[in-house]
Every structure is written in structure tokens, then in C-alpha cells.
Write a protein that holds these residues in place. Structure first.
Motif, PDB file in Angstrom:
ATOM      1  N   MET A   1       6.180 -27.743  26.054  1.00  0.00           N
ATOM      2  CA  MET A   1       6.701 -29.057  25.844  1.00  0.00           C
ATOM      3  C   MET A   1       6.594 -29.443  24.371  1.00  0.00           C
ATOM      4  SD  MET A   1       7.825 -29.939  28.775  1.00  0.00           S
ATOM      5  CE  MET A   1       8.021 -28.334  29.464  1.00  0.00           C
ATOM      6  N   ALA A   2       5.550 -28.972  23.737  1.00  0.00           N
ATOM      7  CA  ALA A   2       5.403 -29.265  22.309  1.00  0.00           C
ATOM      8  C   ALA A   2       6.549 -28.628  21.532  1.00  0.00           C
ATOM      9  CB  ALA A   2       4.056 -28.755  21.805  1.00  0.00           C
ATOM     10  N   ALA A   3       6.887 -27.391  21.866  1.00  0.00           N
ATOM     11  CA  ALA A   3       7.977 -26.706  21.178  1.00  0.00           C
ATOM     12  C   ALA A   3       9.303 -27.432  21.396  1.00  0.00           C
ATOM     13  CB  ALA A   3       8.078 -25.266  21.656  1.00  0.00           C
ATOM     14  N   LEU A   4       9.538 -27.886  22.606  1.00  0.00           N
ATOM     15  CA  LEU A   4      10.772 -28.613  22.910  1.00  0.00           C
ATOM     16  C   LEU A   4      10.841 -29.911  22.108  1.00  0.00           C
ATOM     17  CD1 LEU A   4      13.362 -28.990  24.570  1.00  0.00           C
ATOM     18  CD2 LEU A   4      11.949 -29.982  26.364  1.00  0.00           C
ATOM     19  N   SER A   5       9.759 -30.646  22.072  1.00  0.00           N
ATOM     20  CA  SER A   5       9.726 -31.900  21.323  1.00  0.00           C
ATOM     21  C   SER A   5       9.937 -31.667  19.835  1.00  0.00           C
ATOM     22  CB  SER A   5       8.396 -32.621  21.559  1.00  0.00           C
ATOM     23  OG  SER A   5       8.264 -32.979  22.908  1.00  0.00           O
ATOM     24  N   LEU A   6       9.286 -30.648  19.289  1.00  0.00           N
ATOM     25  CA  LEU A   6       9.450 -30.337  17.868  1.00  0.00           C
ATOM     26  C   LEU A   6      10.881 -29.910  17.554  1.00  0.00           C
ATOM     27  CD1 LEU A   6       6.093 -28.463  17.254  1.00  0.00           C
ATOM     28  CD2 LEU A   6       6.800 -30.620  16.192  1.00  0.00           C
ATOM     29  N   ALA A   7      11.466 -29.089  18.410  1.00  0.00           N
ATOM     30  CA  ALA A   7      12.841 -28.640  18.185  1.00  0.00           C
ATOM     31  C   ALA A   7      13.816 -29.808  18.213  1.00  0.00           C
ATOM     32  CB  ALA A   7      13.222 -27.590  19.225  1.00  0.00           C
ATOM     33  N   ARG A   8      13.607 -30.727  19.147  1.00  0.00           N
ATOM     34  CA  ARG A   8      14.481 -31.903  19.222  1.00  0.00           C
ATOM     35  C   ARG A   8      14.338 -32.787  17.994  1.00  0.00           C
ATOM     36  NH1 ARG A   8      13.929 -33.628  25.583  1.00  0.00           N
ATOM     37  NH2 ARG A   8      15.312 -32.014  26.381  1.00  0.00           N
ATOM     38  N   ALA A   9      13.177 -32.717  17.344  1.00  0.00           N
ATOM     39  CA  ALA A   9      12.944 -33.506  16.129  1.00  0.00           C
ATOM     40  C   ALA A   9      13.483 -32.807  14.885  1.00  0.00           C
ATOM     41  CB  ALA A   9      11.455 -33.787  15.976  1.00  0.00           C
ATOM     42  N   GLY A  10      14.060 -31.607  15.057  1.00  0.00           N
ATOM     43  CA  GLY A  10      14.668 -30.910  13.945  1.00  0.00           C
ATOM     44  C   GLY A  10      13.814 -29.818  13.324  1.00  0.00           C
ATOM     45  N   THR A  11      12.662 -29.564  13.884  1.00  0.00           N
ATOM     46  CA  THR A  11      11.786 -28.514  13.367  1.00  0.00           C
ATOM     47  C   THR A  11      12.201 -27.169  13.944  1.00  0.00           C
ATOM     48  OG1 THR A  11       9.965 -30.089  13.286  1.00  0.00           O
ATOM     49  CG2 THR A  11       9.384 -27.764  13.229  1.00  0.00           C
ATOM     50  N   ARG A  12      12.185 -26.129  13.106  1.00  0.00           N
ATOM     51  CA  ARG A  12      12.450 -24.776  13.618  1.00  0.00           C
ATOM     52  C   ARG A  12      11.223 -24.315  14.382  1.00  0.00           C
ATOM     53  NH1 ARG A  12      14.780 -20.924   9.145  1.00  0.00           N
ATOM     54  NH2 ARG A  12      14.274 -19.543  10.849  1.00  0.00           N
ATOM     55  N   VAL A  13      11.431 -23.786  15.563  1.00  0.00           N
ATOM     56  CA  VAL A  13      10.330 -23.393  16.447  1.00  0.00           C
ATOM     57  C   VAL A  13      10.510 -21.945  16.878  1.00  0.00           C
ATOM     58  CG1 VAL A  13       9.194 -23.858  18.654  1.00  0.00           C
ATOM     59  CG2 VAL A  13      10.119 -25.757  17.313  1.00  0.00           C
ATOM     60  N   VAL A  14       9.435 -21.197  16.877  1.00  0.00           N
ATOM     61  CA  VAL A  14       9.432 -19.839  17.403  1.00  0.00           C
ATOM     62  C   VAL A  14       8.310 -19.758  18.434  1.00  0.00           C
ATOM     63  CG1 VAL A  14       9.062 -17.406  16.888  1.00  0.00           C
ATOM     64  CG2 VAL A  14      10.270 -18.849  15.254  1.00  0.00           C
ATOM     65  N   ILE A  15       8.633 -19.271  19.598  1.00  0.00           N
ATOM     66  CA  ILE A  15       7.628 -19.097  20.650  1.00  0.00           C
ATOM     67  C   ILE A  15       7.356 -17.605  20.783  1.00  0.00           C
ATOM     68  CG2 ILE A  15       7.099 -19.390  23.088  1.00  0.00           C
ATOM     69  CD1 ILE A  15       8.959 -21.831  23.037  1.00  0.00           C
ATOM     70  N   VAL A  16       6.117 -17.223  20.632  1.00  0.00           N
ATOM     71  CA  VAL A  16       5.718 -15.825  20.744  1.00  0.00           C
ATOM     72  C   VAL A  16       4.866 -15.704  22.004  1.00  0.00           C
ATOM     73  CG1 VAL A  16       4.494 -13.917  19.660  1.00  0.00           C
ATOM     74  CG2 VAL A  16       5.735 -15.570  18.244  1.00  0.00           C
ATOM     75  N   ALA A  17       5.314 -14.868  22.918  1.00  0.00           N
ATOM     76  CA  ALA A  17       4.601 -14.705  24.180  1.00  0.00           C
ATOM     77  C   ALA A  17       4.800 -13.279  24.680  1.00  0.00           C
ATOM     78  CB  ALA A  17       5.135 -15.694  25.210  1.00  0.00           C
ATOM     79  N   PRO A  18       3.866 -12.805  25.500  1.00  0.00           N
ATOM     80  CA  PRO A  18       4.048 -11.475  26.080  1.00  0.00           C
ATOM     81  C   PRO A  18       5.245 -11.473  27.025  1.00  0.00           C
ATOM     82  CG  PRO A  18       2.151 -12.575  27.047  1.00  0.00           C
ATOM     83  CD  PRO A  18       2.642 -13.442  25.929  1.00  0.00           C
ATOM     84  N   VAL A  19       5.755 -10.310  27.302  1.00  0.00           N
ATOM     85  CA  VAL A  19       6.875 -10.179  28.223  1.00  0.00           C
ATOM     86  C   VAL A  19       6.452 -10.717  29.585  1.00  0.00           C
ATOM     87  CG1 VAL A  19       8.393  -8.544  29.386  1.00  0.00           C
ATOM     88  CG2 VAL A  19       7.742  -8.167  26.995  1.00  0.00           C
ATOM     89  N   ALA A  20       7.298 -11.554  30.135  1.00  0.00           N
ATOM     90  CA  ALA A  20       7.000 -12.144  31.445  1.00  0.00           C
ATOM     91  C   ALA A  20       7.064 -11.080  32.531  1.00  0.00           C
ATOM     92  CB  ALA A  20       7.987 -13.253  31.749  1.00  0.00           C
TER      93      ALA A  20
END
Length: 64
Positions: A1-20
């Protein structure tokens, strides 16, 4: 949710996670109190459409 909120505010966001991995895993749940937050973020419909079922109860460990 933090990434979504930041992206909507115009910040570039990268999510790094293991393969689901497919299937259900222990610990993947949200408290019912998260529902209003999902609604405010505009993602509740998408979450429920993906087949995520609402929990019927929640158990907590007793205090020591």
C-alpha cells in the motif's frame, strides 16, 4: 500500500520481492480493519475480484 500511495503521488517505485509461489501460505492475511484502507486506496474491488476471501474470525495468542 505504501508503494501504491507513493506511485500515485508521482514517486518512482520499485518493488523487489522473491518469485511468488502458487498456493496458500501461512501468515498471508489482513485484519478486518484493513478493509477501509483498501477501499480508500481504491483497490478493494480488485482484491475481492482476485478471489481473496474475507476472514471469518481472527485468533490471537494469549498474553504471557
Amino acid at each position: 500500500m505504501a508503494a501504491l500511495s507513493l506511485a500515485r503521488a508521482g514517486t518512482r517505485v520499485v518493488i523487489v520481492a522473491p518469485v511468488a509461489s502458487p498456493g496458500w501460505r501461512v501468515g498471508e492475511s489482513l485484519a478486518p480493519a484493513a478493509r477501509p484502507l483498501l477501499e480508500r486506496l481504491g483497490v478493494l474491488d480488485r482484491v475481492t475480484a482476485d478471489g481473496h476471501a474475507p476472514g471469518r474470525s481472527r485468533t490471537t495468542a494469549p498474553s504471557p
